[in-house]
Write an enzyme that holds these catalytic residues in place. Structure first.
Site, mmCIF file in Angstrom:
data_model
loop_
_atom_site.group_PDB
_atom_site.id
_atom_site.type_symbol
_atom_site.label_atom_id
_atom_site.label_comp_id
_atom_site.label_asym_id
_atom_site.label_seq_id
_atom_site.Cartn_x
_atom_site.Cartn_y
_atom_site.Cartn_z
ATOM 1 N N LYS A 153 0.836 -1.196 0.000
ATOM 2 C CA LYS A 153 0.000 0.000 0.000
ATOM 3 C C LYS A 153 0.881 1.261 0.000
ATOM 4 C CE LYS A 153 -3.893 -2.272 2.327
ATOM 5 N NZ LYS A 153 -4.793 -2.230 3.515
ATOM 6 N N PHE A 181 -15.458 3.438 7.397
ATOM 7 C CA PHE A 181 -14.082 3.834 7.068
ATOM 8 C C PHE A 181 -13.805 3.815 5.564
ATOM 9 C CE2 PHE A 181 -13.989 -0.749 8.126
ATOM 10 C CZ PHE A 181 -13.438 -1.288 6.964
ATOM 11 N N ARG A 240 -1.737 -14.477 3.837
ATOM 12 C CA ARG A 240 -2.335 -13.589 4.849
ATOM 13 C C ARG A 240 -1.671 -13.786 6.205
ATOM 14 N NH1 ARG A 240 -7.155 -10.761 3.844
ATOM 15 N NH2 ARG A 240 -8.089 -11.206 5.878
ATOM 16 N N THR A 285 -5.450 -7.754 10.301
ATOM 17 C CA THR A 285 -5.822 -6.455 9.728
ATOM 18 C C THR A 285 -5.299 -5.307 10.598
ATOM 19 O OG1 THR A 285 -7.800 -7.461 8.792
ATOM 20 C CG2 THR A 285 -7.788 -5.058 8.982
ATOM 21 N N ARG A 309 2.838 -6.850 9.162
ATOM 22 C CA ARG A 309 2.142 -5.793 9.913
ATOM 23 C C ARG A 309 2.600 -5.768 11.372
ATOM 24 N NH1 ARG A 309 -3.667 -7.410 7.247
ATOM 25 N NH2 ARG A 309 -3.653 -6.018 5.436
ATOM 26 N N HIS A 353 -1.757 -5.534 1.413
ATOM 27 C CA HIS A 353 -3.032 -6.218 1.150
ATOM 28 C C HIS A 353 -2.755 -7.636 0.695
ATOM 29 C CE1 HIS A 353 -6.899 -7.258 -0.649
ATOM 30 N NE2 HIS A 353 -6.202 -7.691 -1.683
HETATM 31 P P1 GDP Z 1 -7.667 -7.027 5.286
HETATM 32 O O1 GDP Z 1 -8.240 -8.089 4.407
HETATM 33 O O2 GDP Z 1 -6.888 -7.560 6.450
HETATM 34 O O3 GDP Z 1 -6.870 -5.994 4.528
HETATM 35 O O4 GDP Z 1 -8.907 -6.247 5.964
HETATM 36 P P2 GDP Z 1 -10.353 -5.848 5.363
HETATM 37 O O5 GDP Z 1 -10.566 -6.473 4.022
HETATM 38 O O6 GDP Z 1 -11.357 -6.112 6.427
HETATM 39 O O7 GDP Z 1 -10.231 -4.273 5.200
HETATM 40 C C1 GDP Z 1 -9.537 -3.715 4.111
HETATM 41 C C2 GDP Z 1 -8.684 -2.580 4.612
HETATM 42 O O8 GDP Z 1 -9.510 -1.563 5.145
HETATM 43 C C3 GDP Z 1 -7.736 -2.948 5.750
HETATM 44 O O9 GDP Z 1 -6.542 -3.561 5.332
HETATM 45 C C4 GDP Z 1 -7.494 -1.583 6.380
HETATM 46 O O10 GDP Z 1 -6.551 -0.829 5.592
HETATM 47 C C5 GDP Z 1 -8.855 -0.931 6.235
HETATM 48 N N1 GDP Z 1 -9.664 -1.123 7.438
HETATM 49 C C6 GDP Z 1 -10.282 -2.256 7.861
HETATM 50 N N2 GDP Z 1 -10.927 -2.056 9.021
HETATM 51 C C7 GDP Z 1 -10.718 -0.751 9.335
HETATM 52 C C8 GDP Z 1 -11.119 0.088 10.427
HETATM 53 O O11 GDP Z 1 -11.800 -0.350 11.342
HETATM 54 N N3 GDP Z 1 -10.698 1.379 10.393
HETATM 55 C C9 GDP Z 1 -9.921 1.879 9.393
HETATM 56 N N4 GDP Z 1 -9.559 3.169 9.447
HETATM 57 N N5 GDP Z 1 -9.516 1.130 8.351
HETATM 58 C C10 GDP Z 1 -9.907 -0.163 8.332
HETATM 59 MG MG MG Z 2 -9.621 -7.871 2.855
#
Ligand code: GDP
Ligand code: MG
Length: 152
Positions: free
Chosen positions: A11, A59, A87, A93, A104, A117
């Site tokens: 990212k 968000f 992952r 996350t 991370r 990601h």
């Molecule tokens: P990932 O698959 O671990 O990347 O997580 P998700 O698919 O649930 O969310 C996509 C992206 O959105 C995450 O990697 C974060 O950059 C962002 N994100 C997810 N949850 C939150 C949150 O609660 N707050 C904020 N600010 N960003 C979030």
């Molecule tokens: Mg995701």
């Protein structure tokens, strides 16, 4: 254990912090094989499609702003169980909930700046690969050309 492809992306914060090589290295060290690599500054439209499942989340606008702020490095990797294991290499996350030894966990603090990601299912991986690499990606066998032979 299926051989799968996954879409991994550094990212904008990961690019800005100079973590592209580190992230590639972790996948290479694990033994996975790189199939495609590109640096692009994604449009909001591309990001909205990529994160379409999250568009109702509070968000979401901030996520699109964050992801469109600078270039990203997108990659396709292939290997056994790579969606799940990839992952695991990335971490949770939320970086604060990520174990040391994960990307991370080692380099991040904020969920809104979590560096990388990785696709969350084989189907989503193929959807994301088509979205980010619409012209397709190479297929290759790392042993096919015996490039490391010493008698050249
Ligand atoms: P990932 O698959 O671990 O990347 O997580 P998700 O698919 O649930 O969310 C996509 C992206 O959105 C995450 O990697 C974060 O950059 C962002 N994100 C997810 N949850 C939150 C949150 O609660 N707050 C904020 N600010 N960003 C979030
Ligand atoms: Mg995701």
């Amino acid at each position: 254990m299926a051989t799968e492809r996954t879409y991994i992306m550094v990212k904008p914060d990961g690019v800005e912090r100079g973590l592209v090589g580190e992230i590639i290295k972790r996948f290479e060290n694990k033994g996975y094989q790189l199939l495609a690599l590109q640096m692009i500054k994604p449009t909001k439209e591309l990001l909205e499609e990529h994160y379409t499942d999250l568009k109702e989340k509070p968000f979401f606008p901030g996520l699109i702003k964050y992801m469109s702020a600078g270039p990203v490095v997108g990659m396709v990797w292939i290997g056994k169980d790579i969606v799940k294991v990839g992952r695991r290499l990335l971490g949770e996350t939320n970086p604060l909930a990520s174990n040391p030894g994960t990307i991370r966990g080692d380099f991040g603090i904020d969920v809104g700046r979590n560096l990388c990601h990785g696709s969350d299912s084989p189907d989503n991986a193929e959807r994301e690969i088509s979205l980010w690499f619409p012209n397709g990606v190479v297929q290759w066998d790392p042993t096919e050309n015996n490039m490391t032979q010493k008698d050249l």
